[in-house]
Structures are given as C-alpha cells and as structure tokens.
Design a protein around this motif. Sequence first.
Motif, short mmCIF file in Angstrom:
data_model
loop_
_atom_site.label_atom_id
_atom_site.label_comp_id
_atom_site.label_asym_id
_atom_site.label_seq_id
_atom_site.Cartn_x
_atom_site.Cartn_y
_atom_site.Cartn_z
N PHE A 48 34.96 -35.18 -106.86
CA PHE A 48 35.77 -36.37 -107.06
C PHE A 48 35.45 -37.10 -108.36
CE2 PHE A 48 38.21 -40.14 -105.88
CZ PHE A 48 39.34 -39.51 -105.41
N ASP A 49 34.24 -36.90 -108.89
CA ASP A 49 33.92 -37.52 -110.19
C ASP A 49 34.88 -37.03 -111.27
OD1 ASP A 49 32.72 -35.06 -109.71
OD2 ASP A 49 31.28 -35.33 -111.33
N ILE A 109 41.49 -40.24 -114.20
CA ILE A 109 42.13 -41.57 -114.13
C ILE A 109 41.56 -42.47 -115.23
CG2 ILE A 109 42.54 -43.60 -112.69
CD1 ILE A 109 42.26 -41.73 -110.25
N GLU A 110 40.27 -42.38 -115.47
CA GLU A 110 39.65 -43.22 -116.52
C GLU A 110 40.26 -42.92 -117.88
OE1 GLU A 110 35.43 -42.52 -115.73
OE2 GLU A 110 35.19 -44.70 -115.64
N GLU A 132 34.45 -44.97 -101.89
CA GLU A 132 33.34 -45.54 -102.66
C GLU A 132 33.48 -45.24 -104.15
OE1 GLU A 132 29.71 -47.57 -102.72
OE2 GLU A 132 31.09 -47.21 -101.05
N ALA A 133 33.86 -44.00 -104.45
CA ALA A 133 34.02 -43.59 -105.86
C ALA A 133 35.10 -44.43 -106.54
CB ALA A 133 34.35 -42.11 -105.94
N PHE A 134 36.19 -44.65 -105.83
CA PHE A 134 37.26 -45.50 -106.37
C PHE A 134 36.73 -46.91 -106.59
CE2 PHE A 134 40.83 -42.86 -104.33
CZ PHE A 134 41.26 -42.38 -105.55
N ALA A 135 36.16 -47.48 -105.52
CA ALA A 135 35.85 -48.91 -105.52
C ALA A 135 34.73 -49.26 -106.49
CB ALA A 135 35.48 -49.35 -104.11
#
Length: 264
Positions: free
Chosen positions: A97-98, A104-105, A136-139
């Motif tokens: 997911f990273d 997205i970044e 968690e990764a999103f937030a």
Amino acid sequence: SSSVNGSPNFRRKPVIIIVVGMAGSGKTTLLHRLVCHTHLKNIRGYVMNLDPAVMTLPYAANIDVRDTVKYKEVMKQFNLGPNGGILTSLNLFATKFDEVISVIERRADQLDYVLVDTPGQIEIFTWSASGAIITEAFASTFPTVVTYVIDTPRSEDPTTFMSNMLYACSILYKTRLPLILTFNKIDVAAHQFALEWMKDFEAFQAAASSDNSYTSTLTQSLSLVLDEFYNNLKSVGVSAVSGVGMEAFFKAVEASTEEYMENY
Ligand code: GTP
C-alpha cells in the motif's frame, strides 16, 4: 495533540473519502453518482476500487486492487472460499500500500479527492488487519474521512435503524476518523425521521415502544447511549439514483476535513 498534520510530509490535499456500507446500501451506485458529480463540477478526483471480487464497475477506477491481485488465482493458490479469497487478496494488496500512497502523493497537486470503494462484505474491510493498515496509511498521509452509507427505506424500522447506528458507531470507534452518515435512497423514503430520531431520543423511543419485547426495551436503552455518538456525527441525505444531495455530501466532507485537520 500529537497531530500527524504537524509532520512535514502531511498534505492538505487530496481528501480521502472511504465509502463503507452494508451490501445493498447502494455504495457502488453512489460512487458512480459522486464520480459524475465531480466531473460535472470540475472537482478533480481519483476513484479507488478495493473490492478484489467485483466483476464490473459502473465507473472507471484510477487505482484498482484487481490490477495487482487476481482474486480467483488467490482462491486457487491458497485453497480458499470466496470470503477468504477476498480477505487474502486485500491482505496482499495492503502489503504494497505504500506504493499506492506514493502514486497519490505524486498526483497530489492535481487531486481534490480520492473516493475509495470498499468490498461489498463490509466486515472484510472494517474488521480486518488489511482494512486497518490501509485506513491508517491513508490517515497518516492525507486528511481522511469515512462515510457510512445507509439504506434509508430499510432503516424506517426502529430496530434496523438501531443496528445500523451501532455498526456506524463501531466504525467510528475503530477508525477514530470523522464519520459522515450518508442516508441513501431518499427518492424512496425521506430521511427526516432519522434526523429526528438522532436529535430527540424520546421520539425514537416512542417509535421503538410499539411492542414490549426484549429487543424493543434494549433498543430504547441504546438510544440513550448513542446520544453522544450522534452529537459527533454529520448526516446527509442523498439519492444515488436521482442525484439529489451531492452538494450536501461534499459540504459534509469539507466540514469533516476541517474536523480532521483540527483533531488528528
Ligand atoms: P454491493 O455491491 O453488494 O456492495 O452493494 P452496494 O452497496 O454497492 O449496492 P448497489 O450500488 O449495487 O445498489 C443496490 C441496489 O440499490 C441496486 O438495485 C440499486 O439500483 C439500488 N439503489 C442504489 N442507490 C439507490 C437510490 O438512491 N435510490 C434507489 N431507489 N435505489 C438505489
């Protein structure tokens, strides 16, 4: 607070909108409607599909779990049934997911929102390690809000309404992110009754007291407990079919983003 948005890596945009809801609540139809709305209004967004088993989607996903993980092959390889297959596929995706976050970044300057569609079996996302990892990764990187989609006509029954609210409450409790209740299908039944029940527990108790069964008594007691929960919520009424309520939805997202920026 030790807010993540104090970190140098934290960005103001895009806002991540995680869409969850019971099977049949109209999640996919709503996602489609939201995508149409963003196109119409020149709102720049991505759509992400996290359902490994979905066959066809009415919208074009920019990021799709199915591009990375082949659900049928996962089932075969690990000798799993359908639910195990979905869960394992999502786990495999979560380990990478990273990379998704990086994508997205890199596009962050061109994006206002990322709409995230979750598996039809809600608990696969809300009660799994991978769901927690992804959330968690999103937030920790972007402002993130969760919306819980509710089938409004079905929730006119006080017991069903209460079950739905308890589920929504457990999602708030688990994610600790701003939560928007999206009352869908208001073309069939207006959600006024729900707003009233959330504002005035006596009105709800009156509706629930039509019989004296144990669940009815329990339902009435729970309405007192949930009062505090309701105070921390935003609710909007929409129809994914007619398209009514889209402005209200994005307004609620904006307010929830503010809440996120202040508290997380
Ligand atoms: P899963 O794919 O199982 O997750 O279901 P879902 O929550 O994505 O629901 P879906 O979008 O497939 O919609 C379920 C049913 O509700 C479909 O028959 C839709 O046409 C219907 N539906 C969805 N939104 C609305 C709405 O706003 N109004 C009405 N009348 N029907 C709706």
